[in-house]
Scaffold this motif. Structure first.
Motif, short mmCIF file in Angstrom:
data_model
loop_
_atom_site.label_atom_id
_atom_site.label_comp_id
_atom_site.label_asym_id
_atom_site.label_seq_id
_atom_site.Cartn_x
_atom_site.Cartn_y
_atom_site.Cartn_z
N PHE A 29 4.04 6.20 -13.51
CA PHE A 29 4.14 7.52 -12.90
C PHE A 29 3.91 7.39 -11.40
CE2 PHE A 29 -0.12 7.02 -14.66
CZ PHE A 29 -0.94 7.28 -13.57
N VAL A 30 4.26 8.44 -10.68
CA VAL A 30 4.06 8.49 -9.23
C VAL A 30 2.99 9.55 -8.95
CG1 VAL A 30 5.14 9.03 -7.01
CG2 VAL A 30 6.41 7.72 -8.74
N THR A 31 2.07 9.19 -8.07
CA THR A 31 0.99 10.09 -7.70
C THR A 31 0.56 9.74 -6.28
OG1 THR A 31 -1.14 10.99 -8.43
CG2 THR A 31 -0.84 8.62 -8.67
N ASP A 32 -0.53 10.31 -5.81
CA ASP A 32 -1.05 9.95 -4.49
C ASP A 32 -1.97 8.73 -4.63
OD1 ASP A 32 -4.09 11.03 -4.48
OD2 ASP A 32 -2.79 12.42 -5.59
N GLU A 33 -2.23 8.05 -3.53
CA GLU A 33 -3.03 6.82 -3.51
C GLU A 33 -4.42 7.03 -4.09
OE1 GLU A 33 -4.35 2.86 -2.59
OE2 GLU A 33 -2.35 3.71 -2.82
N LYS A 34 -5.08 8.10 -3.71
CA LYS A 34 -6.44 8.34 -4.18
C LYS A 34 -6.49 8.47 -5.70
CE LYS A 34 -10.32 11.49 -3.35
NZ LYS A 34 -10.77 12.68 -2.64
N LYS A 75 6.72 -6.57 -3.16
CA LYS A 75 5.77 -7.00 -2.13
C LYS A 75 4.74 -5.89 -1.90
CE LYS A 75 6.88 -10.03 1.70
NZ LYS A 75 7.01 -11.24 1.08
N GLY A 76 3.50 -6.29 -1.75
CA GLY A 76 2.45 -5.32 -1.47
C GLY A 76 1.82 -4.68 -2.69
N VAL A 77 2.25 -5.08 -3.88
CA VAL A 77 1.67 -4.50 -5.08
C VAL A 77 0.25 -5.03 -5.28
CG1 VAL A 77 2.51 -6.23 -6.73
CG2 VAL A 77 2.16 -3.88 -7.49
N ARG A 78 -0.63 -4.16 -5.72
CA ARG A 78 -2.01 -4.55 -6.04
C ARG A 78 -2.19 -4.39 -7.54
NH1 ARG A 78 -5.11 -0.33 -3.18
NH2 ARG A 78 -3.18 0.78 -3.47
N LEU A 103 1.63 0.41 -6.44
CA LEU A 103 2.55 0.10 -5.35
C LEU A 103 2.75 1.33 -4.48
CD1 LEU A 103 4.62 -1.85 -4.01
CD2 LEU A 103 6.31 -0.88 -5.57
N GLU A 104 2.39 1.21 -3.19
CA GLU A 104 2.63 2.31 -2.26
C GLU A 104 4.13 2.41 -2.00
OE1 GLU A 104 1.39 3.96 2.16
OE2 GLU A 104 0.60 2.04 1.49
N LEU A 105 4.71 3.59 -2.26
CA LEU A 105 6.14 3.80 -2.05
C LEU A 105 6.41 4.23 -0.62
CD1 LEU A 105 6.96 5.65 -5.37
CD2 LEU A 105 7.27 3.22 -4.84
#
Length: 117
Positions: A29-34, A75-78, A103-105
């Motif tokens: 799913f997509v959500t905010d970072e926090k 790239k950049g996935v945690r 992953l930050e989109l």
């Protein structure tokens, strides 16, 4: 997985891959970072979200079933992983392992990938 998808989440997708020995549960799913970090922390991993080392495992082909690229290929996935029975998480007694990738989109949105077996 016994995981509550955040009410604010969008692009929620899930599937179960039935296997003879163990089923694999997928959720994204997509959500905010926090919120993504809060979901990861709720899994009770021993270590916080972190980048994979220089030799990540080869990408699987699980999330392709949901129309998504595999998180390990980005790239950049945690990620973080947890064994619920090992940490005494009685909410998740049906699974032996949960792995989360974050992953930050773009500014403000983050895709969460969860895999459990």
């Amino acid at each position: 997985m016994q995981l509550e998808v955040p009410k604010s989440a969008t692009e929620v997708k899930g599937a179960v891959q039935i296997n003879p020995q163990e089923d694999i549960y997928l959720l994204s799913f997509v959500t905010d970072e926090k919120t993504a970090v809060r979901v990861a922390e709720d899994l009770r991993p021993e270590k916080p979200l972190r980048a994979r080392n220089e030799n990540p495992p080869p990408p699987t082909e699980l999330f392709g079933h949901l129309g998504l690229a595999e998180p390990q290929s980005k790239k950049g996935v945690r990620w973080a992983g947890v064994c619920p029975p090992c940490v005494g998480d009685s909410r998740r007694t049906e699974v032996q392992w949960i792995e989360i990738h974050v992953l930050e989109l773009d500014a403000g949105t983050t895709r969460v990938y969860l895999q459990a077996f």
